[in-house]
Design a protein around this motif. Sequence first.
Motif, PDB file in Angstrom:
ATOM      1  N   SER A 294      -1.442  11.010 -16.997  1.00 15.52           N
ATOM      2  CA  SER A 294      -0.508  10.125 -16.290  1.00 15.52           C
ATOM      3  C   SER A 294      -0.466  10.452 -14.802  1.00 15.52           C
ATOM      4  CB  SER A 294       0.887  10.260 -16.902  1.00 15.52           C
ATOM      5  OG  SER A 294       0.889   9.886 -18.262  1.00 15.52           O
ATOM      6  N   ILE A 295      -0.510  11.735 -14.471  1.00 16.47           N
ATOM      7  CA  ILE A 295      -0.505  12.128 -13.061  1.00 16.47           C
ATOM      8  C   ILE A 295      -1.742  11.590 -12.355  1.00 16.47           C
ATOM      9  CG2 ILE A 295      -0.669  14.101 -11.495  1.00 16.47           C
ATOM     10  CD1 ILE A 295       1.079  15.657 -13.451  1.00 16.47           C
ATOM     11  N   CYS A 296      -2.898  11.693 -13.010  1.00 18.56           N
ATOM     12  CA  CYS A 296      -4.139  11.165 -12.427  1.00 18.56           C
ATOM     13  C   CYS A 296      -4.055   9.657 -12.230  1.00 18.56           C
ATOM     14  CB  CYS A 296      -5.321  11.532 -13.310  1.00 18.56           C
ATOM     15  SG  CYS A 296      -5.686  13.303 -13.398  1.00 18.56           S
ATOM     16  N   LEU A 297      -3.505   8.950 -13.212  1.00 21.67           N
ATOM     17  CA  LEU A 297      -3.386   7.500 -13.095  1.00 21.67           C
ATOM     18  C   LEU A 297      -2.415   7.105 -11.991  1.00 21.67           C
ATOM     19  CD1 LEU A 297      -3.374   6.433 -16.856  1.00 21.67           C
ATOM     20  CD2 LEU A 297      -5.248   6.247 -15.212  1.00 21.67           C
ATOM     21  N   LEU A 298      -1.299   7.825 -11.884  1.00 17.86           N
ATOM     22  CA  LEU A 298      -0.335   7.525 -10.824  1.00 17.86           C
ATOM     23  C   LEU A 298      -0.925   7.801  -9.453  1.00 17.86           C
ATOM     24  CD1 LEU A 298       2.986   8.899 -12.381  1.00 17.86           C
ATOM     25  CD2 LEU A 298       2.362   6.518 -11.990  1.00 17.86           C
ATOM     26  N   ALA A 299      -1.716   8.876  -9.335  1.00 15.47           N
ATOM     27  CA  ALA A 299      -2.379   9.159  -8.062  1.00 15.47           C
ATOM     28  C   ALA A 299      -3.353   8.040  -7.712  1.00 15.47           C
ATOM     29  CB  ALA A 299      -3.105  10.501  -8.136  1.00 15.47           C
ATOM     30  N   THR A 300      -4.055   7.518  -8.710  1.00 18.41           N
ATOM     31  CA  THR A 300      -4.973   6.401  -8.475  1.00 18.41           C
ATOM     32  C   THR A 300      -4.220   5.166  -8.016  1.00 18.41           C
ATOM     33  OG1 THR A 300      -6.445   7.268 -10.194  1.00 18.41           O
ATOM     34  CG2 THR A 300      -6.765   4.981  -9.514  1.00 18.41           C
ATOM     35  N   VAL A 301      -3.088   4.882  -8.668  1.00 15.19           N
ATOM     36  CA  VAL A 301      -2.280   3.732  -8.266  1.00 15.19           C
ATOM     37  C   VAL A 301      -1.803   3.877  -6.830  1.00 15.19           C
ATOM     38  CG1 VAL A 301      -0.097   2.533  -8.683  1.00 15.19           C
ATOM     39  CG2 VAL A 301      -1.555   3.159 -10.606  1.00 15.19           C
ATOM     40  N   GLU A 302      -1.396   5.081  -6.432  1.00 13.01           N
ATOM     41  CA  GLU A 302      -0.934   5.295  -5.063  1.00 13.01           C
ATOM     42  C   GLU A 302      -2.065   5.095  -4.063  1.00 13.01           C
ATOM     43  OE1 GLU A 302       1.516   6.167  -1.834  1.00 13.01           O
ATOM     44  OE2 GLU A 302       1.940   5.556  -3.905  1.00 13.01           O
ATOM     45  N   VAL A 303      -3.262   5.578  -4.377  1.00 11.18           N
ATOM     46  CA  VAL A 303      -4.407   5.363  -3.490  1.00 11.18           C
ATOM     47  C   VAL A 303      -4.704   3.872  -3.348  1.00 11.18           C
ATOM     48  CG1 VAL A 303      -6.887   5.735  -3.250  1.00 11.18           C
ATOM     49  CG2 VAL A 303      -5.412   7.625  -3.952  1.00 11.18           C
ATOM     50  N   LEU A 304      -4.653   3.141  -4.467  1.00 13.55           N
ATOM     51  CA  LEU A 304      -4.902   1.705  -4.422  1.00 13.55           C
ATOM     52  C   LEU A 304      -3.816   0.975  -3.642  1.00 13.55           C
ATOM     53  CD1 LEU A 304      -6.110   1.141  -8.089  1.00 13.55           C
ATOM     54  CD2 LEU A 304      -7.511   1.086  -6.024  1.00 13.55           C
ATOM     55  N   ARG A 305      -2.577   1.440  -3.775  1.00 14.15           N
ATOM     56  CA  ARG A 305      -1.484   0.806  -3.028  1.00 14.15           C
ATOM     57  C   ARG A 305      -1.700   0.961  -1.528  1.00 14.15           C
ATOM     58  NH1 ARG A 305       3.157   1.933  -0.420  1.00 14.15           N
ATOM     59  NH2 ARG A 305       2.770   4.169  -0.584  1.00 14.15           N
ATOM     60  N   ARG A 306      -2.088   2.140  -1.108  1.00 16.99           N
ATOM     61  CA  ARG A 306      -2.329   2.371   0.320  1.00 16.99           C
ATOM     62  C   ARG A 306      -3.523   1.552   0.816  1.00 16.99           C
ATOM     63  NH1 ARG A 306      -0.004   6.959   2.695  1.00 16.99           N
ATOM     64  NH2 ARG A 306       1.454   8.034   1.322  1.00 16.99           N
ATOM     65  N   ARG A 307      -4.555   1.438  -0.032  1.00 16.70           N
ATOM     66  CA  ARG A 307      -5.716   0.627   0.358  1.00 16.70           C
ATOM     67  C   ARG A 307      -5.326  -0.835   0.477  1.00 16.70           C
ATOM     68  NH1 ARG A 307      -9.749  -2.430  -2.029  1.00 16.70           N
ATOM     69  NH2 ARG A 307     -11.780  -2.321  -0.991  1.00 16.70           N
ATOM     70  N   SER A 308      -4.490  -1.321  -0.443  1.00  9.78           N
ATOM     71  CA  SER A 308      -4.041  -2.699  -0.381  1.00  9.78           C
ATOM     72  C   SER A 308      -3.243  -2.959   0.886  1.00  9.78           C
ATOM     73  CB  SER A 308      -3.199  -3.031  -1.618  1.00  9.78           C
ATOM     74  OG  SER A 308      -2.697  -4.345  -1.559  1.00  9.78           O
ATOM     75  N   GLU A 309      -2.401  -2.013   1.270  1.00 12.80           N
ATOM     76  CA  GLU A 309      -1.609  -2.186   2.487  1.00 12.80           C
ATOM     77  C   GLU A 309      -2.501  -2.187   3.730  1.00 12.80           C
ATOM     78  OE1 GLU A 309       1.269   0.925   2.301  1.00 12.80           O
ATOM     79  OE2 GLU A 309       2.668  -0.234   1.057  1.00 12.80           O
ATOM     80  N   ARG A 310      -3.535  -1.362   3.717  1.00  9.42           N
ATOM     81  CA  ARG A 310      -4.455  -1.365   4.870  1.00  9.42           C
ATOM     82  C   ARG A 310      -5.207  -2.685   4.954  1.00  9.42           C
ATOM     83  NH1 ARG A 310      -5.468   4.068   3.243  1.00  9.42           N
ATOM     84  NH2 ARG A 310      -7.316   3.361   2.103  1.00  9.42           N
ATOM     85  N   LEU A 311      -5.609  -3.241   3.796  1.00  8.05           N
ATOM     86  CA  LEU A 311      -6.307  -4.519   3.809  1.00  8.05           C
ATOM     87  C   LEU A 311      -5.413  -5.644   4.337  1.00  8.05           C
ATOM     88  CD1 LEU A 311      -8.260  -4.378   0.418  1.00  8.05           C
ATOM     89  CD2 LEU A 311      -9.205  -4.185   2.716  1.00  8.05           C
ATOM     90  N   ARG A 312      -4.099  -5.533   4.077  1.00  5.43           N
ATOM     91  CA  ARG A 312      -3.159  -6.564   4.528  1.00  5.43           C
ATOM     92  C   ARG A 312      -2.652  -6.279   5.940  1.00  5.43           C
ATOM     93  NH1 ARG A 312       1.467  -7.036   0.375  1.00  5.43           N
ATOM     94  NH2 ARG A 312       1.099  -4.802   0.180  1.00  5.43           N
ATOM     95  N   GLY A 313      -3.108  -5.181   6.554  1.00  7.05           N
ATOM     96  CA  GLY A 313      -2.670  -4.862   7.884  1.00  7.05           C
ATOM     97  C   GLY A 313      -1.306  -4.225   7.956  1.00  7.05           C
ATOM     98  N   VAL A 314      -0.873  -3.621   6.835  1.00  2.64           N
ATOM     99  CA  VAL A 314       0.440  -2.964   6.784  1.00  2.64           C
ATOM    100  C   VAL A 314       0.224  -1.474   6.874  1.00  2.64           C
ATOM    101  CG1 VAL A 314       2.563  -2.640   5.459  1.00  2.64           C
ATOM    102  CG2 VAL A 314       1.350  -4.832   5.382  1.00  2.64           C
ATOM    103  N   THR A 315       1.047  -0.798   7.663  1.00  2.00           N
ATOM    104  CA  THR A 315       0.935   0.651   7.791  1.00  2.00           C
ATOM    105  C   THR A 315       1.424   1.309   6.509  1.00  2.00           C
ATOM    106  OG1 THR A 315       1.333   0.511  10.152  1.00  2.00           O
ATOM    107  CG2 THR A 315       1.604   2.677   9.130  1.00  2.00           C
ATOM    108  N   PRO A 316       0.585   2.133   5.817  1.00  2.00           N
ATOM    109  CA  PRO A 316       1.023   2.791   4.590  1.00  2.00           C
ATOM    110  C   PRO A 316       2.218   3.686   4.832  1.00  2.00           C
ATOM    111  CG  PRO A 316      -1.361   2.952   4.848  1.00  2.00           C
ATOM    112  CD  PRO A 316      -0.814   2.427   6.133  1.00  2.00           C
ATOM    113  N   GLN A 317       3.158   3.648   3.861  1.00  2.00           N
ATOM    114  CA  GLN A 317       4.367   4.454   3.986  1.00  2.00           C
ATOM    115  C   GLN A 317       4.147   5.810   3.319  1.00  2.00           C
ATOM    116  OE1 GLN A 317       7.029   3.439   5.760  1.00  2.00           O
ATOM    117  NE2 GLN A 317       5.906   1.559   6.244  1.00  2.00           N
TER     118      GLN A 317
END
Length: 317
Positions: A294-317
């Motif tokens: 679960s920790i590995c999956l959550l870390a993956t989700v967080e990486v994807l969230r930050r990548r999605s924000e960069r693609l949309r031009g949003v500064t990752p929090q």
Amino acid sequence: MALPAYADPLERIWYYTYHAICITIFVFLIAPILIVMPLSFNAEPYFTFTEKMLTLDPDGYSLRWYDLLLTFGMSAPDLPRDGTWWSDVWQNATWVKAAKNSIIIGFWSTIVATVLGTLAALGLSRPEMPYRRLIMAILISPMIVPIIIIATGLFFYYSDPCAPLGWVGIDLNCGRLTSTYTGVILAHATLGIPFVIITVTATLIGFDQSLSRAAASLGASPQRTFFKIILPLILPGVVSGALFAFVTSFDEVVAVLFIAGPEQQTIPRQMWNGIREAISPAILSVATILVLISICLLATVEVLRRRSERLRGVTPQ
């Protein structure tokens, strides 16, 4: 955020009180995990810390319960651990078979949930879609309705003589429940679709629709526009939704209790059986492994969230 130098006494009191509340909540949430993980290395067949464990005596710790995950159910667990032994593990070990079932069911239910959930999210994101709120409420209802109600409904639907493919039935010869992988996969997909819809819909909110119109004006077909423009931009949200759907399937036990037969025993179902029939600390070893996954999956989700924000031009929090 650091406490500013000009803060008055009341602000300082609230600053430290707020942090104390946050730490208390964090400890309350994480304490069960912190207890389970060291107990999985207990050398004794107990669910409590022994004196040797508390004194950090190496004799109080062991990997015997992790080893039991491989040997439980084997036909010849005492043979030398060569290729034949590992073949026995793969074919006969109870926990290994449960893990294979969990992965198979989780993989295919994730595929179904991701495809259907993404299609639904694309339709619900269009402003001309009629009754969007009502349809959204219906599609995410599996997240709100108690799981036991959904599992009961699935059981009676699947066991109905008119249900397709006979996904669940009662064997009249032995009186036991019989089922197919198709029924369990579709049941888990039903529970995972709402997570995909919510995640992909949130990603589509920041999608620039003018890109689709520009592609159409240049002669691109709707299929080409989707696979070349839309999908690459929303892919982090799709993968995040797929991960949530997989975790939902991997963790589900109530639906499996209702509709799965002996051949579809998953890890949560096997843990349930272990607690009900023969309590063994091997359950703690499985729980520790699931926590790490679960920790590995959550870390993956967080990486994807930050990548999605960069693609949309949003500064990752």
